[in-house]
Structures are given as C-alpha cells and as structure tokens.
Design a protein around this motif. Structure first.
Motif, mmCIF file in Angstrom:
data_model
loop_
_atom_site.group_PDB
_atom_site.id
_atom_site.type_symbol
_atom_site.label_atom_id
_atom_site.label_comp_id
_atom_site.label_asym_id
_atom_site.label_seq_id
_atom_site.Cartn_x
_atom_site.Cartn_y
_atom_site.Cartn_z
ATOM 1 N N TRP A 1 0.823 -1.202 0.000
ATOM 2 C CA TRP A 1 0.000 0.000 0.000
ATOM 3 C C TRP A 1 0.866 1.266 0.000
ATOM 4 O O TRP A 1 0.608 2.214 -0.739
ATOM 5 N N LEU B 1 2.454 1.809 -3.445
ATOM 6 C CA LEU B 1 1.461 2.234 -4.441
ATOM 7 C C LEU B 1 0.992 3.663 -4.164
ATOM 8 O O LEU B 1 0.835 4.460 -5.087
ATOM 9 N N HIS C 1 1.700 6.638 -6.751
ATOM 10 C CA HIS C 1 0.514 7.301 -7.295
ATOM 11 C C HIS C 1 0.587 8.814 -7.087
ATOM 12 O O HIS C 1 0.188 9.595 -7.953
ATOM 13 N N VAL D 1 0.492 5.713 -13.098
ATOM 14 C CA VAL D 1 0.794 4.308 -12.777
ATOM 15 C C VAL D 1 -0.478 3.504 -12.546
ATOM 16 O O VAL D 1 -0.468 2.279 -12.684
ATOM 17 N N SER D 2 -1.566 4.191 -12.186
ATOM 18 C CA SER D 2 -2.844 3.486 -11.942
ATOM 19 C C SER D 2 -3.227 2.541 -13.059
ATOM 20 O O SER D 2 -3.831 1.504 -12.823
ATOM 21 N N GLU D 3 -2.901 2.938 -14.289
ATOM 22 C CA GLU D 3 -3.326 2.159 -15.448
ATOM 23 C C GLU D 3 -2.455 0.934 -15.684
ATOM 24 O O GLU D 3 -2.763 0.108 -16.529
ATOM 25 N N LEU D 4 -1.335 0.827 -14.987
ATOM 26 C CA LEU D 4 -0.390 -0.254 -15.283
ATOM 27 C C LEU D 4 -0.814 -1.561 -14.614
ATOM 28 O O LEU D 4 -1.462 -1.573 -13.574
ATOM 29 N N GLY E 1 -3.988 0.711 -9.980
ATOM 30 C CA GLY E 1 -5.102 1.510 -9.471
ATOM 31 C C GLY E 1 -6.093 0.671 -8.680
ATOM 32 O O GLY E 1 -6.558 1.075 -7.612
ATOM 33 N N LEU F 1 -6.621 -1.359 -1.107
ATOM 34 C CA LEU F 1 -5.759 -1.286 0.078
ATOM 35 C C LEU F 1 -5.978 0.029 0.823
ATOM 36 O O LEU F 1 -6.031 0.059 2.052
#
Lengths: 385, 385
Positions: free
Chosen positions: A291, A294, A298, A304-307, B288, B294
C-alpha cells in the motif's frame, strides 16, 4: 567425498558471487560456485539503480565514494560483459531524475545535491517545470528536482544471466546445492560442505551468500559480523501495449519524507519500490508494504494506476553493522568474504568483482577497496585477533 | 459420434453450473457438466458474502427480494450439501456489519437500512461505539453502522468442491473441455460441441458459463442478451499466527462513497475486495485497483497493514442488461440459460439450483423465479432500466 579440487569455491550466486566467479575465472583460476536451486538471493529482486548517493546513504561517505568509483566502471564493465557473454544486460543510460513532492522534501533534495557535488557526481538542479519537461507524467505537485545524467540502471536478472554465462565460458562450474559448513585442512579453509552431503574443495573459499551467509557453520568466532536482513518489497509493472511508458528514465521521489522509485526497462516493465524493513528473515508480502509503495508512486506519477501488476517480490538485503560491504581475506587463511552489500549490491558489482579477483590472485585488496577489509569492525570477540 | 446420451448437459462449472448439476442429478436426471481444465469462472474469485441488499443494489428491488429468498434458504442448503458431500463449505453465521466512514457515507447507510427493513432483512442501527464493540479493530473515524445478523458468508471455493462432490455422488459426470457450440437435432437443442472436437449429447442443454457464454456459437439470434464482463479485483490476506483476526464477521464499509469489504474465513484468511470495472474481458491486475482496495481497507481497519498478501485475483462477473440473472427455458426447445448472476452468483446459488431443477424436470420456472425468465428482456443489449 572429494570432487575435483578448485582454486576458488564460492558460496552464493547473486551478483556478488557471480562477478567474483567471472573475474577470478578470467584470471585463469578454476572456480566452483554453489547456490540453492531456487535462488534466495536479493539480486533478482533488486531494481538495478546505479545511484551512488541518495537520501538513504547520508553519512556514509566512504561507501558513497566506493559506489561512485563502481558506477564509473559500469560502462566498460557492461561492454566487456556483454561481449564475453553474448547476452544483453538491460543497461540504460538515460540518467536518474530525483524529485521532491513538498517543500520539506525539496530541502532534503537540495542537501543531497550538494553532497553529490562534493562526491563528484554530476547533477543539475531543475525547476518543477524542467522536471515535467523531462518526465511529462509527473504529478503537478512535484516541486522540483535534480537530474544525475550519469546515474544509470541495469536489469539485475539480465546481469545475473550474463555474469553466469561469462563465468562459465571461462570454465567456472555451478553446483546447485545449499552450503552448510566451511571445511578446513591444516588450519586453512579448504572447501564447503553441501546440504546433500557432498562437498566441494578448493584452496580459496569465498562466502558471498548475502543474509544467508550467517547460516553457514564452521566460522571462527567473531569472523563474520551479524548481517541484518533488511526486507524490501517491490512490484513489477507492465505498460499496456497501446500506452507510452509513464517514465523514460529512473525516477526517484521523496514523497513527504518517504523515498519511492520507478525504474523503467526497455520492454516497458517498470520496477516500483521499495520498502526498507528490519524484521528478521521474514519474506512475507504485506498489505502495509504494498500500500505504501502504491500510494507514493501514485502521488508522484498518477498514471501508474493504469499499469498492470505482473509480479510482487520480497528480498532481504544483507546489512552489515556499518552498512558497508566486507570484502577480501579474513584472519582465517584461505577464507574470504564478499558480503554486506545491503542496498548497493548491483551498483558495487564491478568494483567488488575487481577487488575480489585481485585479492584472490594477489592476496591483498587493492587500495580503493581497503576501507572495506573484513577486519575493520569490532566484534564480540575482538580480543581474539 | 454419439456417446452416452445425458438428460442434461451443462456448459460451465462455476457455482451456478454445479448447483444445477447437483439439483438435477438429485432428481434422477443423468447430468454431464463441461468446463475447461483451468477454471475461468468468477466463482473461485468471489468473496462469498450472502448480503441480498447493499449499496450496490439500490433500485434492483425484484433482484434483492430473490436474493433474500435465496439467503433464507442457505442454512438448510448448507446442511444438506455438507451432508451429501461430506465436505465443509466454510459457511459462517456471524452476520454482516456495514459501517460508514464519513457523514455522507452514514446518510447512505441510513437509506440502505430503511431499504433492508422494507425487504424484511433484519438489521439494527449501531452507534460508532457499538460498531467498535463488535469489531474493535475498526478505525476511530468510523461514524456508525448497521448490523445484519442473518447476512452470512460462505467460502466459494469450498462451496464449489462440495457441489462437485455431491453432484458426482448422484452420478453427474464432469468433462474437462471448452464448449464451442450448441448442437441441434430436429429443431431442438441436443448437445454441445467441444473444443477438442468431441461432443456431448443430451435432451436438455444448460448454458451456465458466465461471461464466456457469449462465446458459445449456434444460438438463435437475440436469444442471449449481451453479458457485460464486470471486472473485480480482490486480494486474499493471511493473519500471522500470533495475531488476532482483524475482523470476526463480514465487514462492509463505505469509505467516502467507495464500497470495500473484508470477509474472514475460519482459517484466518481475509478476502478483501473489490473493484467494479467495465473494461471488456480484461483480467489484468492493476496498480489503481489494488491501490484503491488497500487504501480503503486501511482507512477502515488500519490493522490490515500487518497482514500478508497471499493471493491477488481478478474475476469477470457476468452482468446482464438489467443486472439480474436469466434462468430457465428459452424459446429454443431444450435450451436453457442460467447466466447473468453478476455480483450475486454465490448468494443466488440455492434459489437458482432449485429453480433450474424444477424447470428441467417440469418444464417451467417456479413462481418465485419467474421474474428472471429468459424472455423478459428485449433482444440484444437494450436496457430495461
């Protein structure tokens, strides 16, 4: 059970064991390298950043100078290794951008830039706008940064494969087994006992098994300082085929005091890391670790959300009492160490390989590595020395 | 070409295909069930909450009534299934706590409570303090909640194993293959063609392959409405052995408008979910998706940070144009549907099994399921609501 005697027997097949094998084999030494079938090395988890000075190394100036020396050897090292192995290493020369998320982060980054200049690392201070010109997907909140054009990256998994191939082409032999014990003959280290019950013999024994080195028995008291496992959790991401990569060079960020990085590979993979936790030999992937990575990634690069998350990994970096490696001969004749590289194993690979090969061939560490001699640290049994 | 003919041939071995197989086999019908070797069903990804009314089902009152009916059948269903299969299903009867994170969330939860009362779902409004008395690890920010003591949970993987065993004990036969086409004889559905080239024949054909049903060819135009894949990303967590579980019953939270849930299993596993994304047949785990789950779980139950992530999963829920299932006979003689269960497949398993078996044996859906007849929707993908 004696197998063919080697000149050098190495425990551990991470980048440090492998580079030692390659460089020793290049000098004509007969090398055997032993490691378990399933790698427990930290190397394949590593992101592969070649950044000798970062927010995490403040106060470790001797180490940073050694890192800078090793980084400076990288271009020639890669050329030679790729030629000898015929294998690409994923070496990328776009440099590293370090960015700050808030004003406190920017103040820390400014200090870091001054430190880097003192160490001779070329950097340039950038405004927020200049950062986004280099990396357009950075969050609007980014306050500014520093670019280090000579801080490159390599793919540690590709590097390991190339080192293994190059070492084998010079006659090095791999044994898939776990090392349990150092063997002796006439007061000298003489080989390694294996979990399967076999043994490998050689006149030099090199322990290069990272945090697992401490589990090898038969060492003289106080010879090996405690190596702390420093847990790192990382993620590997894939860029969808119809998308541009979210970063085009290594991007390290400080996000409200927490470091996070994104290291891109040529195939669109992004390595995203990493936690630093001292929890013993625990290798569990945790909610909190994933978490935080990420969250900070983010904040820094919302795209990066789309990866896709293709892999989650956990590695244990071997941390010595002063966070620097222990290299070369020990007070036990024939027994050498190449351990304690902590976060810097990949960066320090070229310099470590050179120093270890010189020590194995000539008996002494070269000057540039002498600060990392194995007898520098006080241990519980110092009086024995 | 003709192998042993069955009475019922079923495409799909998720909970819906399996419960149809079991209930039909119990009535003495000879059942063959066909599904690929590696499950692509949404069922093993599902969390297994048996909550007929939640923030996601507002406006779908007919469906919620069917869900309530199915939920009410669960206790007897489980008793019978565990007895017939000799296999536990992970059924847990601690009820469900729904909590709100901010005042907007609390307002929505209040509306939900009123809806649940209208549907005859027993609930009790709780203060924040009462919520924390039930679940002490809830974040201090939680504003209040509703407990539904009869909204239980089941382990969908255990449920699938039990259904398969029970069906087999009644003579049902499994075939590991992919269904490619419906076969006909004299204007009636008469079997299924398999990817391997073989076929299975029977006088009733049931399509229960979730979102993959649309890939089966040979259906009359307009017979099957479009089934939207509604992607769900989930995580499975493990509680360290020396720790108490972070929740002791299903906890659903609304966190700034976003739903998140934690479903505990007896073995300390927690299922944490879930996203709802409409992106076609995409089954990639994304930064995402994982990050949002999380983040919200962490807001609700900060203690999740310490848990291990043991599995990440992605499933595709089959969403019909009105989000309700399509059950029973179609206008093609011999061809039945049991599809479109969307988020409710596990909840609707008992009622679907009963309704399908009745339709297969007697030719008609029972009254309680008639609202979900396959001819209720205008053909194609036209929306009813």
């Amino acid at each position: 059970m004696h197998t063919n005697d080697s000149d050098v027997v190495i425990a551990g097949a991470g980048v440090i064991g492998l580079v030692t094998a390659w460089r020793a084999a290049q000098r004509g030494l007969h090398v055997t390298i032993v490691a378990p079938e399933i790698s427990e090395a930290a190397s394949p988890v590593a992101a592969g950043m070649l950044t000798p000075a970062s927010e995490a190394t403040f106060g470790e100036e001797t180490l940073m100078r050694f890192g800078t020396l090793s980084r400076n050897r990288y271009p020639e090292f890669i050329t030679e290794l790729e030629e000898e192995s015929g294998t690409p290493t994923g070496y990328r020369t776009e440099g590293t951008l370090q960015v700050a998320f808030d004003t406190d982060d920017l103040a820390k980054l400014t200090d870091l830039g001054e430190l880097q200049n003192r160490l001779g690392i070329k950097t340039e201070r950038l405004t927020a706008r200049e950062c986004r010109r280099l990396e357009p997907m950075l969050a609007p909140a980014v306050r500014g940064g520093i670019v280090a054009p000579d801080d490159h990256s390599v793919d540690p998994r590709a590097l390991m494969a190339a080192l293994r191939t190059a070492a084998e082409r010079h006659g090095a032999v791999g044994v898939r087994d776990r090392v349990t014990e150092v063997l002796y003959a006439q007061g000298q280290a003489a080989g390694l006992r294996l979990e399967s019950g076999g043994e490998v013999r050689g006149r030099h024994v090199v322990l290069a098994a990272g945090v697992w080195t401490g589990a090898i028995s038969g060492l003289a008291p106080g010879l090996l300082p405690e190596l702390r496992p420093v847990k790192g959790q990382l993620l590997r991401l894939r860029t969808p085929e119809d998308q541009e990569p979210v970063v085009t060079r290594t991007v390290r960020g400080l996000v409200k005091g927490t470091p996070v990085y994104l290291v891109p590979r040529a195939n669109g993979e992004i390595v995203l890391g990493a936690t630093q936790e001292e929890m013993g030999h625990d290798t569990r992937l945790t909610v909190g670790g994933v978490w935080e990575i990420l969250r900070d990634a983010h904040e820094l690069v919302p795209g990066v959300s789309e990866l896709e998350i293709t892999e989650t990994c956990v590695g244990l970096r071997p941390g010595s009492p002063d966070n620097a490696p222990l290299l070369g001969p020990t007070r036990t004749p024939g027994l050498h160490l190449a351990v304690g590289h902590h976060r810097h194993g990949v960066l320090l690979t070229p310099a470590t390989g050179d120093a270890m090969a010189e020590a194995l061939a000539g008996g002494e560490l070269p000057d540039y590595a002498r600060a990392f001699a194995t007898d520098r640290l006080p241990t519980g049994s110092e009086e024995e020395r």
